[in-house]
Design an enzyme around this catalytic site. Structure first.
Site, PDB file in Angstrom:
ATOM      1  N   TYR A 107       0.841  -1.189   0.000  1.00 20.48           N
ATOM      2  CA  TYR A 107       0.000   0.000   0.000  1.00 20.48           C
ATOM      3  C   TYR A 107       0.879   1.243   0.000  1.00 20.48           C
ATOM      4  O   TYR A 107       2.081   1.176   0.279  1.00 20.48           O
ATOM      5  CB  TYR A 107      -0.974   0.015   1.190  1.00 20.48           C
ATOM      6  CG  TYR A 107      -0.313   0.215   2.526  1.00 20.48           C
ATOM      7  CD1 TYR A 107      -0.152   1.487   3.069  1.00 20.48           C
ATOM      8  CD2 TYR A 107       0.161  -0.867   3.260  1.00 20.48           C
ATOM      9  CE1 TYR A 107       0.459   1.672   4.304  1.00 20.48           C
ATOM     10  CE2 TYR A 107       0.764  -0.692   4.489  1.00 20.48           C
ATOM     11  CZ  TYR A 107       0.912   0.584   5.012  1.00 20.48           C
ATOM     12  OH  TYR A 107       1.527   0.755   6.226  1.00 20.48           O
ATOM     13  N   CYS A 108       0.263   2.379  -0.341  1.00 24.75           N
ATOM     14  CA  CYS A 108       0.955   3.663  -0.356  1.00 24.75           C
ATOM     15  C   CYS A 108      -0.078   4.752  -0.038  1.00 24.75           C
ATOM     16  O   CYS A 108      -1.044   4.485   0.663  1.00 24.75           O
ATOM     17  CB  CYS A 108       1.660   3.892  -1.689  1.00 24.75           C
ATOM     18  SG  CYS A 108       0.556   3.945  -3.123  1.00 24.75           S
ATOM     19  N   ARG A 109       0.100   5.931  -0.569  1.00 25.19           N
ATOM     20  CA  ARG A 109      -0.853   7.007  -0.327  1.00 25.19           C
ATOM     21  C   ARG A 109      -2.114   6.842  -1.175  1.00 25.19           C
ATOM     22  O   ARG A 109      -3.224   7.047  -0.704  1.00 25.19           O
ATOM     23  CB  ARG A 109      -0.223   8.379  -0.594  1.00 25.19           C
ATOM     24  CG  ARG A 109      -1.152   9.535  -0.267  1.00 25.19           C
ATOM     25  CD  ARG A 109      -0.567  10.889  -0.611  1.00 25.19           C
ATOM     26  NE  ARG A 109      -0.154  11.002  -1.994  1.00 25.19           N
ATOM     27  CZ  ARG A 109      -0.971  11.234  -3.023  1.00 25.19           C
ATOM     28  NH1 ARG A 109      -2.257  11.360  -2.829  1.00 25.19           N
ATOM     29  NH2 ARG A 109      -0.494  11.320  -4.248  1.00 25.19           N
TER      30      ARG A 109
END
Length: 126
Positions: free
Chosen positions: A81-83
């Site tokens: 996951y990331c932003r």
């Protein structure tokens, strides 16, 4: 790092926070935050996640590289996951090209937190 795909998220299946927690609990999936350290310092990370910036993911996953992290094992599910889900999609594609499978894209940190995923300080467990 170069990711030669127009739609980086296309080849990595999306997963939601509920399924992510199930895979972590039942299949020892590795949860990976690919955001940059400055982002992590502000928000923390999902509890239990390994923090590896997207530009370093291949080094940590490559068993022949000195920076290899033994948490990367063949057959172990990987959840990134990331932003927004864009960088995690690109990192997921790179990991799939390296032979890792299954690989999933949880998408955004904020969506996972909104769905009830617990957070911890950026330096915890990394």
């Amino acid at each position: 790092m170069i990711f030669p795909f127009r739609d980086p998220a296309a080849a990595v299946p999306a997963i939601d926070a509920v399924e992510s927690r199930r895979l972590v609990t039942e299949q020892d999936a590795l949860l990976i935050d690919v955001r940059e350290p400055a982002e992590l310092a502000v928000s923390g990370k999902l509890a239990g996640a390994l923090a590896i910036p997207v530009g370093q993911i291949q080094m940590h996953a490559d068993p022949d590289h000195p920076a290899h992290d033994p948490a990367f094992r063949p057959g172990r599910p990987l959840i990134l996951y990331c932003r927004s889900g864009q960088r995690s999609g690109m990192a997921g594609q790179a990991l799939k090209r390296m032979g890792y499978d299954p690989v999933f894209n949880l998408g955004s940190f904020e969506a996972a937190v909104a769905a009830g995923a617990p957070i911890e300080p950026a330096w915890a467990g990394s």
